[in-house]
Structure formats: structure tokens, C-alpha cells
Motif scaffolding. Structure first.
Motif, PDB file in Angstrom:
ATOM      1  N   VAL A  32       0.752  -1.091   0.040  1.00  0.00           N
ATOM      2  CA  VAL A  32       0.233   0.238  -0.164  1.00  0.00           C
ATOM      3  C   VAL A  32       0.866   1.342  -0.175  1.00  0.00           C
ATOM      4  CG1 VAL A  32      -1.369   1.409   1.103  1.00  0.00           C
ATOM      5  CG2 VAL A  32      -1.891  -0.957   0.988  1.00  0.00           C
ATOM      6  N   ASN A  55      -5.506   4.637  -2.315  1.00  0.00           N
ATOM      7  CA  ASN A  55      -6.545   4.548  -0.951  1.00  0.00           C
ATOM      8  C   ASN A  55      -7.366   5.695  -2.363  1.00  0.00           C
ATOM      9  OD1 ASN A  55      -5.336   3.135   0.497  1.00  0.00           O
ATOM     10  ND2 ASN A  55      -7.164   4.375   2.081  1.00  0.00           N
ATOM     11  N   MET A 157     -13.134  -8.034  -0.026  1.00  0.00           N
ATOM     12  CA  MET A 157     -12.203  -7.715   1.061  1.00  0.00           C
ATOM     13  C   MET A 157     -13.218  -6.631   2.213  1.00  0.00           C
ATOM     14  SD  MET A 157     -11.101  -3.452   2.362  1.00  0.00           S
ATOM     15  CE  MET A 157     -11.159  -3.091   0.410  1.00  0.00           C
ATOM     16  N   VAL A 159     -11.928  -4.519   6.229  1.00  0.00           N
ATOM     17  CA  VAL A 159     -11.061  -3.923   7.255  1.00  0.00           C
ATOM     18  C   VAL A 159     -11.421  -4.380   8.726  1.00  0.00           C
ATOM     19  CG1 VAL A 159     -10.698  -1.464   8.348  1.00  0.00           C
ATOM     20  CG2 VAL A 159     -10.618  -2.002   5.359  1.00  0.00           C
ATOM     21  N   SER A 193      -1.329  -4.348   8.234  1.00  0.00           N
ATOM     22  CA  SER A 193       0.181  -3.946   9.291  1.00  0.00           C
ATOM     23  C   SER A 193      -0.405  -5.120  10.095  1.00  0.00           C
ATOM     24  CB  SER A 193       1.337  -3.547   9.233  1.00  0.00           C
ATOM     25  OG  SER A 193       1.569  -2.672   7.700  1.00  0.00           O
ATOM     26  N   ILE A 209      -0.651  -4.454   2.542  1.00  0.00           N
ATOM     27  CA  ILE A 209       0.927  -3.920   3.703  1.00  0.00           C
ATOM     28  C   ILE A 209       1.275  -2.647   3.527  1.00  0.00           C
ATOM     29  CG2 ILE A 209       2.211  -4.473   5.295  1.00  0.00           C
ATOM     30  CD1 ILE A 209       0.167  -6.515   5.643  1.00  0.00           C
ATOM     31  N   SER A 211       2.245   0.120   5.821  1.00  0.00           N
ATOM     32  CA  SER A 211       3.729   0.842   7.448  1.00  0.00           C
ATOM     33  C   SER A 211       4.354  -0.252   7.031  1.00  0.00           C
ATOM     34  CB  SER A 211       2.763   0.668   8.352  1.00  0.00           C
ATOM     35  OG  SER A 211       1.771   0.197   9.542  1.00  0.00           O
TER      36      SER A 211
HETATM   37  C1  LIG Z   1      -3.415   2.043   4.499  1.00  0.00           C
HETATM   38  C2  LIG Z   1      -4.604   1.523   4.280  1.00  0.00           C
HETATM   39  C3  LIG Z   1      -4.171  -0.436   4.179  1.00  0.00           C
HETATM   40  C4  LIG Z   1      -2.603  -0.548   4.463  1.00  0.00           C
HETATM   41  O1  LIG Z   1      -2.549  -0.154   6.688  1.00  0.00           O
HETATM   42  P1  LIG Z   1      -1.387  -0.644   7.103  1.00  0.00           P
HETATM   43  O2  LIG Z   1      -1.174  -0.750   8.309  1.00  0.00           O
HETATM   44  O3  LIG Z   1      -0.457   0.491   6.795  1.00  0.00           O
HETATM   45  O4  LIG Z   1      -0.452  -1.915   6.620  1.00  0.00           O
HETATM   46  C5  LIG Z   1      -4.580  -1.050   3.529  1.00  0.00           C
HETATM   47  N1  LIG Z   1      -5.490  -1.180   3.586  1.00  0.00           N
HETATM   48  C6  LIG Z   1      -6.681  -0.025   3.312  1.00  0.00           C
HETATM   49  C7  LIG Z   1      -7.640  -0.273   2.850  1.00  0.00           C
HETATM   50  C8  LIG Z   1      -6.182   0.708   3.432  1.00  0.00           C
HETATM   51  O5  LIG Z   1      -6.584   2.141   3.608  1.00  0.00           O
END
Ligand SMILES: *Cc1c(COP(=O)(O)O)cnc(C)c1O
Length: 218
Positions: A32, A55, A157, A159, A193, A209, A211
């Protein structure tokens, strides 16, 4: 953090080795690159990234030169952010897959501007109002609508919960895994991450991934 090609490659390898401790199955790694400049997109590609994630539509447009270059070299660009319908035209032709599709109006707009595109439906598996994603109940009709319009639904997908609490995170990932399997969707796109291990243990086939590979974002 060191953003040289060699350093990025080392951290990518470390992430891949960790994944290998938790599963024998192949897991695709999306690096990412959001908020990082165009050079970092090129460096990630030079370091061997096969997929990168972005993003923000405006940022995709700003980095169009680097994105074109890496795509020409075979890297796949995935859009993973919340997407307003009026921004679809901005990313059309610059991304290979939209992984954050979560409502009918967005499906319609993508079908219109990105004929036959590959998509993932984003599921809000925790009910948090701040999160993008459709309700689990909406998945069947959104799959049908996407297919009716010629889009290729590759997977689901999600989060993980903002709290990061282990049990809640596992439950969210497990729900999305089960739904993907139920609907015969190949891609189970979850894990970042902070929740990589839980994601892989709960059946992720694609992790995003940032960070852990590119350091903190400003
Ligand atoms: C920023 C982001 C990531 C990556 O996040 P990290 O914690 O930096 O690995 C993955 N998926 C989405 C939807 C994000 O906005």
C-alpha cells in the motif's frame, strides 16, 4: 524508514516469511503506497511488488506517470479507498481492480466508466458506522448487480475492527472468509500491518500492507 529498493525488498521478504509461518497456502501481497510519492511506487515495483494499493482518487491521478510505468512492467494497481461515484472517471484507466466496491450506485458507475472491470465487494463485517463496506446481508444482491452489468467479482474485501481486539477481528475475518467461500469467490482480501497474523489464520488470500513495509505515513 529507509525507502531504498533494497530496504523495501528486505521488508517485503520479511512479511512474506512471516506469512509462510502461518499458512502453506499462497497469499498475495498488496503493497500500500498511499500518501507516499511517485518514487516510492517505482521503488516498490523495483523491489519486486506484484501489486500496489492506493486509497485516494486524486492521488492516483497525481501519480499517474509512475502508475502507468509500473503497470506497463506488469504490476497490478488496486484501488482500496472509499470511492465517491464522481471520482470513478478519475481512476478509470489507471487501476486494474477496485477492491472497495460497496454500493449499487458505485457498481453502476464503474460498469459505465470501466467496462468489464475486476472488483472486490467490500463488506463492513463489524457494523462500525465509520467504516466503508456493505452490510453482509447486501452481498448477494450486489454480486448479482455487478455481474448483470458485466463486472468481474473476484472476491470480498474487509477492514478489521478499529479496536483491533483479537476476538472481534477474528470474527470479522471469519465471516468474510465464509461468505467468499459460500459465493465461490476466489479472493479473500483482508489483513493489514496490524492484523496480518489474524487475517492469515482466518483464511486471507490477499493482504494489504503499508506501514510494515514503507513505514509510517504523514
Ligand atoms: C492504509 C490501508 C492499508 C494499509 O495499512 P497499514 O496498516 O499501513 O498496513 C490497507 N487497507 C486499507 C483499506 C488502507 O486504507
Amino acid at each position: 524508514m529507509d525507502l531504498s529498493v533494497g530496504a523495501i525488498r528486505e521488508r517485503m521478504t520479511a512479511v512474506e516469511q512471516q506469512i509462510g509461518l502461518w499458512t502453506q497456502d499462497p497469499v498475495d501481497l498488496v503493497v500500500v503506497t498511499k500518501t507516499h510519492p511517485a518514487e516510492v511506487v517505482r521503488a516498490a515495483a523495483d523491489a519486486g511488488a506484484r501489486m500496489i494499493g492506493e486509497n485516494y482518487a486524486q492521488e492516483v491521478r497525481d501519480k499517474a506517470g509512475a502508475i502507468d510505468e509500473v503497470r506497463t512492467a506488469g504490476v497490478e494497481v488496486q484501488f482500496i479507498g472509499q470511492l465517491q461515484t464522481n471520482k470513478v472517471r478519475m481512476i478509470a484507466g489507471l487501476v486494474d481492480c477496485v477492491a472497495s466496491v460497496d454500493r449499487a450506485s458505485l457498481i453502476d458507475e464503474i460498469a459505465k466508466r470501466m467496462t468489464g472491470a475486476r472488483i472486490h465487494l467490500q463488506v463492513n463485517a463489524t457494523g462500525e458506522p465509520s467504516k466503508g463496506g456493505c452490510s453482509p446481508e447486501a452481498v448477494p444482491q450486489l454480486i448479482e448487480r455487478s455481474r448483470d452489468q458485466g463486472l468481474h467479482v473476484e472476491g470480498l474485501m474487509t477492514v478489521g475492527p478499529t479496536s483491533g481486539a483479537e476476538q472481534q477481528t477474528r470474527e470479522a475475518f471469519r465471516l468474510v472468509s465464509e461468505m467468499a467461500m459460500l459465493h465461490n469467490l476466489r479472493v479473500r482480501n483482508f489483513g493489514m500491518s496490524g492484523d496480518l497474523q489474524l487475517a492469515v489464520e482466518e483464511g486471507s488470500t490477499m493482504v494489504r500492507i503499508g506501514s510494515a513495509i514503507l513505514g509510517s505515513r504523514n
